[in-house]
Design a protein around this motif. Structure first.
Motif, PDB file in Angstrom:
ATOM      1  N   LEU A  86       0.822  -1.213   0.000  1.00 19.74           N
ATOM      2  CA  LEU A  86       0.000   0.000   0.000  1.00 19.74           C
ATOM      3  C   LEU A  86       0.854   1.260   0.000  1.00 19.74           C
ATOM      4  CD1 LEU A  86      -2.799  -1.064   2.502  1.00 19.74           C
ATOM      5  CD2 LEU A  86      -3.093  -0.625   0.068  1.00 19.74           C
ATOM      6  N   LYS A  87       1.998   1.226   0.680  1.00 24.45           N
ATOM      7  CA  LYS A  87       2.885   2.398   0.676  1.00 24.45           C
ATOM      8  C   LYS A  87       3.435   2.639  -0.730  1.00 24.45           C
ATOM      9  CE  LYS A  87       5.649   3.460   4.025  1.00 24.45           C
ATOM     10  NZ  LYS A  87       4.982   4.650   4.597  1.00 24.45           N
ATOM     11  N   ILE A  88       3.749   1.566  -1.444  1.00 26.34           N
ATOM     12  CA  ILE A  88       4.229   1.712  -2.824  1.00 26.34           C
ATOM     13  C   ILE A  88       3.137   2.317  -3.698  1.00 26.34           C
ATOM     14  CG2 ILE A  88       4.975   0.443  -4.872  1.00 26.34           C
ATOM     15  CD1 ILE A  88       6.316  -1.573  -2.968  1.00 26.34           C
ATOM     16  N   ARG A  89       1.920   1.785  -3.589  1.00 32.42           N
ATOM     17  CA  ARG A  89       0.815   2.316  -4.387  1.00 32.42           C
ATOM     18  C   ARG A  89       0.471   3.741  -3.965  1.00 32.42           C
ATOM     19  NH1 ARG A  89       0.732   0.542  -8.766  1.00 32.42           N
ATOM     20  NH2 ARG A  89      -1.420   1.238  -9.057  1.00 32.42           N
ATOM     21  N   ASN A  90       0.538   4.016  -2.658  1.00 34.75           N
ATOM     22  CA  ASN A  90       0.222   5.345  -2.177  1.00 34.75           C
ATOM     23  C   ASN A  90       1.208   6.376  -2.714  1.00 34.75           C
ATOM     24  OD1 ASN A  90      -1.628   6.773  -0.239  1.00 34.75           O
ATOM     25  ND2 ASN A  90       0.324   7.410   0.622  1.00 34.75           N
ATOM     26  N   ALA A  91       2.503   5.999  -2.771  1.00 35.07           N
ATOM     27  CA  ALA A  91       3.522   6.914  -3.310  1.00 35.07           C
ATOM     28  C   ALA A  91       3.238   7.224  -4.777  1.00 35.07           C
ATOM     29  CB  ALA A  91       4.908   6.306  -3.150  1.00 35.07           C
ATOM     30  N   LYS A  92       2.800   6.216  -5.527  1.00 32.85           N
ATOM     31  CA  LYS A  92       2.486   6.443  -6.941  1.00 32.85           C
ATOM     32  C   LYS A  92       1.315   7.403  -7.088  1.00 32.85           C
ATOM     33  CE  LYS A  92       0.842   4.245 -11.163  1.00 32.85           C
ATOM     34  NZ  LYS A  92       0.412   3.008 -11.847  1.00 32.85           N
ATOM     35  N   TYR A  93       0.245   7.177  -6.322  1.00 37.59           N
ATOM     36  CA  TYR A  93      -0.923   8.044  -6.441  1.00 37.59           C
ATOM     37  C   TYR A  93      -0.629   9.447  -5.920  1.00 37.59           C
ATOM     38  CZ  TYR A  93      -3.959   4.239  -7.901  1.00 37.59           C
ATOM     39  OH  TYR A  93      -4.545   3.230  -8.611  1.00 37.59           O
ATOM     40  N   ARG A  94       0.255   9.562  -4.913  1.00 36.04           N
ATOM     41  CA  ARG A  94       0.622  10.889  -4.438  1.00 36.04           C
ATOM     42  C   ARG A  94       1.365  11.652  -5.528  1.00 36.04           C
ATOM     43  NH1 ARG A  94       3.940   9.656  -0.605  1.00 36.04           N
ATOM     44  NH2 ARG A  94       2.364   9.402   1.008  1.00 36.04           N
ATOM     45  N   ALA A  95       2.258  10.954  -6.247  1.00 35.77           N
ATOM     46  CA  ALA A  95       2.974  11.599  -7.350  1.00 35.77           C
ATOM     47  C   ALA A  95       2.006  12.031  -8.455  1.00 35.77           C
ATOM     48  CB  ALA A  95       4.032  10.648  -7.910  1.00 35.77           C
TER      49      ALA A  95
END
Length: 470
Positions: free
Chosen positions: A399-408
């Motif tokens: 989820l942290k990996i996906r969250n970083a992508k969506y934040r970008a």
């Protein structure tokens, strides 16, 4: 002394209305409920494993109270599992009713993905457990232990980690968890009865019918429904069916659609009132008196060597992930169903791994499945905690990996390089936008060339012909 009494009275007195509302609103959030659940579980483990405290934990857990004549002389742990947890299932029943009449489950086309994902997410862990124990020669009684997802923990992790994740992901997990709760309720009712008493069961059914009629007649007042609910619960307990089913049944009977002129339906109002009691008291106390398994180095080794406990861990970590993700993929592949806009398969995989957190209901089913075998019950509790921890850690990373992508992506959407107050993403199809951006880039390039020339000139002026500094 008078001043001291005043301070004590103020400290122990009733909270002010803003303070009370603040605490109640906090308890309605998944994050706070999940944190309280985690604190209760850690406290239980510490209490049950610190040598000087262990005896007090066992004494309190097994202390019996309640009227013997009504068949309710139960231990504290039993009251927490059968009594307080009925409040949690009451709220779950309201959530399920709301989803059925006003949520994603109302539209079969929208509900098919999370429903199939939930069903596969229950079937595959049961298969994993059964195969593991068939090969290892263990007991098949615990096949249902890894089938449940803890909605409070799962949503709390998603709320803390997934600050930038699409809202559709939370809706998918919530619908999946509601269906999962319904499946767990049916499993408890069908597979774990304790010698049916048809007289008590008939009395519980009559009580539920009275409850339904009063609701339909519009009768209001907690002083009517709370005593009736207690009677229904007591009869359901004595019927041999797990008493939490009474909570679910009453929750499902509440009206969750709004009539004209209503701001909130009765189900919404009651859920709003009861949820803090569930999240702040019922579920944490259940965890406190259910998660207290004695854990040692040898016990942790046994988790991964005994077939019963290994089956639980593999069912939660592997079975849940494969079941939820595989069910979703197969449904999309062979039907007209599709993922919600903005979701991708890595998102589904992260949520599938998050579904492996099977804390509250898994502990309850573990106690029911291995009732009478205290040693194996404690070992299965340790397995549930271990599997849930592994699933939570794995899901957190994903989820942290996906969250970083969506934040970008969010930052890209909000970028406004030309400072005109309009995000650049909305101007990309405008020819004037491209001309303006070309001018900006040209100006920046010219400025860089000018600074480079000035730097070069300064360097030349500060040295003599042989390169030594003047």
């Amino acid at each position: 002394m008078a001043a001291l009494r005043t301070r004590n009275r103020s400290f122990l007195g009733r909270l002010s209305l803003p303070e009370r509302n603040f605490i109640a609103d906090a308890l309605r959030t998944e994050t706070v409920g999940g944190v309280l659940l985690l604190i209760a579980a850690i406290t239980a483990l510490a209490w049950a494993n610190i040598p000087v405290l262990r005896s007090s934990y066992e004494s309190i857990s097994h202390y019996h109270i309640g009227p013997t004549s009504l068949g309710l002389h139960l231990s504290i742990a039993h009251w927490a599992a059968d009594g307080l947890l009925a409040v949690f299932f009451f709220v779950a029943g309201i959530e399920l009713k709301r989803e059925l009449v006003a949520g994603d489950l109302r539209d079969p086309r929208a509900a098919v993905l999370p429903v199939v994902a939930a069903l596969c997410g229950m079937a595959v862990p049961a298969i994993v457990y059964t195969v593991t124990n068939a090969i290892g020669g263990g007991s098949l009684s615990g096949w249902a232990v890894p089938t449940a997802t803890d909605i409070a923990f799962a949503l709390a992790v998603l709320a803390v980690i997934g600050t930038s994740l699409p809202s559709a992901l939370r809706a998918f997990l919530l619908t999946l968890a509601v269906v999962d709760d319904l499946g767990a309720i049916l499993i408890i009712a069908i597979f774990f009865p304790h010698g049916l008493n048809f007289v008590a069961l008939g009395g519980a059914v009559v009580g539920l019918a009275v409850f339904w009629v009063l609701l339909r007649k519009g009768v209001r007042g907690w002083y009517v429904y709370v005593p009736l609910a207690l009677v229904i619960w007591g009869l359901m307990y004595n019927s041999g069916i797990h008493a939490t089913i009474a909570g679910v049944a009453m929750g499902l009977m509440l009206r969750c659609h709004r009539h004209e002129g209503e701001e909130h339906s009765p189900g919404e109002r009651i859920e709003h009132l009861v949820r803090p009691l569930s999240a702040g008291l019922a579920v944490p106390l259940f965890a406190l008196f259910s998660a207290g398994a004695a854990i040692s180095g040898g016990a942790l080794v046994d988790v991964f060597t005994k077939p019963e406990t290994l089956g639980v861990v593999l069912g939660l970590v592997v079975g849940k992930t494969v079941g939820v993700f595989g069910g979703t993929w197969l449904t999309v592949r062979f039907t007209r169903a599709s993922l919600s806009d903005g979701l991708s398969w890595p998102d589904v995989f992260a949520v599938a791994s998050l579904a492996g957190i099977g804390f509250t209901v898994s502990l309850l089913i573990g106690e029911l499945a291995f009732e009478g075998d205290a040693v194996l019950t404690d070992e299965v509790k340790a397995a549930v905690l271990t599997g849930s921890l592994i699933a939570a850690a794995f899901a957190t990373v994903l989820l942290k990996i996906r969250n970083a992508k969506y934040r970008a992506l969010c930052e890209d959407e909000e970028r406004d390089e030309d400072l005109d107050g309009i995000p650049d993403v909305y101007e990309q199809d405008d020819p004037a936008y491209h001309l303006r951006m070309a001018e900006i880039h040209e100006c920046k390039a010219a400025e860089h060339r000018r600074l480079a020339l000035l730097k070069s000139a300064g360097s030349d002026a500060s040295t003599d012909t042989d390169g030594t500094r003047l």
